[in-house]
Design a protein around this motif. Structure first.
Motif, short mmCIF file in Angstrom:
data_model
loop_
_atom_site.label_atom_id
_atom_site.label_comp_id
_atom_site.label_asym_id
_atom_site.label_seq_id
_atom_site.Cartn_x
_atom_site.Cartn_y
_atom_site.Cartn_z
N UNK A 270 0.83 -1.21 0.00
CA UNK A 270 0.00 0.00 0.00
C UNK A 270 0.86 1.26 0.00
N UNK A 271 1.96 1.25 0.76
CA UNK A 271 2.88 2.39 0.72
C UNK A 271 3.50 2.54 -0.67
N UNK A 272 3.85 1.42 -1.28
CA UNK A 272 4.44 1.47 -2.61
C UNK A 272 3.51 2.14 -3.60
N UNK A 273 2.22 1.83 -3.51
CA UNK A 273 1.24 2.43 -4.43
C UNK A 273 1.10 3.92 -4.21
N UNK A 274 1.42 4.39 -3.03
CA UNK A 274 1.37 5.83 -2.73
C UNK A 274 2.71 6.52 -3.00
N UNK A 275 3.70 5.75 -3.46
CA UNK A 275 5.04 6.29 -3.72
C UNK A 275 5.68 6.82 -2.43
N UNK A 276 5.45 6.11 -1.33
CA UNK A 276 5.95 6.52 -0.03
C UNK A 276 7.14 5.66 0.40
N UNK A 277 7.99 6.25 1.21
CA UNK A 277 9.17 5.56 1.74
C UNK A 277 8.85 5.02 3.13
N UNK A 278 9.06 3.74 3.39
CA UNK A 278 8.71 3.16 4.70
C UNK A 278 9.43 3.85 5.85
N UNK B 227 6.79 6.49 -9.94
CA UNK B 227 5.38 6.87 -9.84
C UNK B 227 5.23 8.36 -9.58
N UNK B 228 6.05 8.91 -8.68
CA UNK B 228 5.97 10.35 -8.40
C UNK B 228 6.21 11.17 -9.66
N UNK B 229 7.16 10.73 -10.47
CA UNK B 229 7.57 11.52 -11.64
C UNK B 229 6.62 11.40 -12.82
N UNK B 230 5.98 10.24 -12.99
CA UNK B 230 5.33 9.98 -14.27
C UNK B 230 3.90 9.45 -14.19
N UNK B 231 3.44 8.93 -13.04
CA UNK B 231 2.11 8.32 -12.97
C UNK B 231 1.05 9.34 -12.61
N UNK B 232 -0.14 9.15 -13.15
CA UNK B 232 -1.27 10.01 -12.78
C UNK B 232 -2.10 9.40 -11.67
N UNK B 233 -2.08 8.08 -11.53
CA UNK B 233 -2.82 7.38 -10.47
C UNK B 233 -2.16 6.02 -10.27
N UNK B 234 -2.42 5.42 -9.09
CA UNK B 234 -1.85 4.10 -8.82
C UNK B 234 -2.61 3.41 -7.71
N UNK B 235 -2.57 2.08 -7.71
CA UNK B 235 -3.13 1.25 -6.63
C UNK B 235 -2.35 -0.04 -6.61
N UNK B 236 -2.33 -0.70 -5.45
CA UNK B 236 -1.70 -2.00 -5.44
C UNK B 236 -2.73 -3.07 -5.78
N UNK B 237 -2.26 -4.17 -6.36
CA UNK B 237 -3.15 -5.24 -6.82
C UNK B 237 -3.20 -6.29 -5.71
N UNK C 261 3.54 3.38 8.55
CA UNK C 261 3.71 4.79 8.20
C UNK C 261 4.89 4.94 7.25
N UNK C 262 4.76 5.88 6.34
CA UNK C 262 5.84 6.19 5.41
C UNK C 262 5.82 7.67 5.07
N UNK C 263 6.88 8.13 4.44
CA UNK C 263 7.02 9.54 4.07
C UNK C 263 6.90 9.72 2.56
N UNK C 264 6.23 10.78 2.18
CA UNK C 264 6.20 11.21 0.78
C UNK C 264 6.39 12.72 0.76
N UNK C 265 7.05 13.25 -0.26
CA UNK C 265 7.16 14.71 -0.37
C UNK C 265 5.78 15.35 -0.34
N UNK C 266 5.67 16.53 0.22
CA UNK C 266 4.38 17.20 0.34
C UNK C 266 3.65 17.23 -1.00
N UNK C 267 2.43 16.68 -1.01
CA UNK C 267 1.65 16.62 -2.24
C UNK C 267 2.11 15.57 -3.21
N UNK C 268 3.11 14.77 -2.84
CA UNK C 268 3.70 13.81 -3.78
C UNK C 268 3.15 12.41 -3.71
N UNK D 164 9.59 1.50 -7.02
CA UNK D 164 8.91 2.30 -8.04
C UNK D 164 8.50 3.69 -7.55
N UNK D 165 8.81 4.03 -6.29
CA UNK D 165 8.22 5.26 -5.76
C UNK D 165 8.62 6.51 -6.54
#
Length: 325
Positions: free
Chosen positions: A72-80, A203-213, A135-142, A199-200
């Motif tokens: 789930x964190x991976x789909x959000x492009x977050x760092x554990x 995904x941050x750089x190029x994806x418009x949406x994401x979810x884990x399968x 919990x994981x970290x993502x850049x603000x709005x990222x 892939x975080x």
């Protein structure tokens, strides 16, 4: 009601419109936190006999618990960052079993850069049940959300599809049409999924949406479409398959029906994402550099709902994936 109707009717009102909850359309919450970063929080539980086999080694159960949450964190492009643990132990599980479970956690939290911050342990007359809040970290709005897909976007998926569901059947000794070695490989894919954390940045750089399968490719791609207010059309003959899954498909009388099964089995813990056509080359190249293959498998459409095609012809979808309701 299905699972998502239940969430919308019973639990979405409990958020009281808090923007951090993302309307419960995503498998995580995003909380503005330290300067320049958002805290991404997700929670998943696993139950013996539902998410793992009752006789699975407990170190592997613990590692799967971490990995399904990390997906789930991976789909959000977050760092554990860290996690909280809750375990309900059956009375038959003594210290040796609990120690093995803890050793599995230790092995994977070291591999993925996590630490335990707290939690709870209780006893239960029922099956072993364990839950993590990660919990994981993502850049603000990222943080990449499910709801960013646009009409005309390309739908892509990482890795291969169907291995987790076939792996469950293999672990149960109920899978036919593959070799002994292929069955063992598939069972390992079921017991130890690979969260696509590498892939975080892609995904941050190029994806418009994401979810884990997790529930099934059809179901989870459909969630992206629903959250985005758009439709999703998938091409079944473009699904990326492992050698073992190809062997299984080849042994089935109807390849289209077999691909529909693989797309609805769940337990793959891959990433389904969308991107503008102009960003697809950069997306797939970046993913390949990170060691993950992304395959284009469909389009985002203006017609709401989920659709599938095989050899260019529409296919009726009877089942999209797993539901807990």
């Amino acid at each position: 009601m299905d699972e998502f109707d239940e969430i919308a009717r019973l639990y979405r009102p409990l958020t009281r419109g808090a923007p951090e909850a993302l309307d419960l359309l995503d498998d995580a919450a995003v909380i503005p936190s330290r300067p320049g970063y958002d805290l991404v929080v997700t929670k998943d539980a696993i139950v013996a006999g539902v998410h793992f086999l009752p006789d699975d080694p407990l170190d592997l159960v613990a590692r799967k618990l971490l990995r399904v949450n990390l997906s789930d964190l991976a789909a959000k492009a977050a760092e554990p960052y860290a996690y909280f643990l809750a375990v309900a132990w059956p009375t038959a599980c003594g210290f040796a079993e609990r120690e093995r479970f803890a050793k599995g956690l230790a092995q994977d939290q070291q591999a993925f850069g996590l630490r335990l911050f707290g939690g709870d342990t209780v006893s239960t007359p029922g099956p072993l049940t364990a839950s993590l809040t990660v919990m994981g970290w993502a850049p603000s709005g990222g943080a990449v959300r499910r709801g960013g897909a646009k009409v005309g976007d390309v739908v892509l998926v990482s890795g291969t599809i169907g291995d987790g569901g076939l792996g469950l059947k293999a672990a149960q000794g109920a899978l036919e049409g593959v070799t002994h070695d292929e069955a063992a490989w598939l069972a390992d894919r079921y017991r130890l999924p690979q969260p696509r954390l590498q892939l975080r940045q892609t995904l941050r750089d190029h994806a418009s949406a994401a979810a884990d399968v997790s529930d099934g490719l059809l179901a989870d791609a459909g969630h992206v479409g629903t959250a985005s207010g758009a439709g999703i059309t998938l091409d079944l003959d473009s699904l990326p398959l492992s050698a073992a899954a190809r062997t299984w498909v080849g042994a089935q009388p109807d390849p289209c029906a077999a691909l529909l099964v693989l797309a609805s089995l769940g337990d793959d813990y891959e990433i389904v994402c969308t991107a503008r056509p102009s960003a697809v080359d950069a997306l797939t190249t970046s993913a390949a550099t990170a060691g993950v293959r992304l395959a284009a498998i469909g389009r985002v459409t203006a017609a709401h709902g989920l659709a599938a095609r095989y050899a260019g012809a529409p296919v009726a979808i009877q089942r999209t994936g797993w539901s807990h309701v």
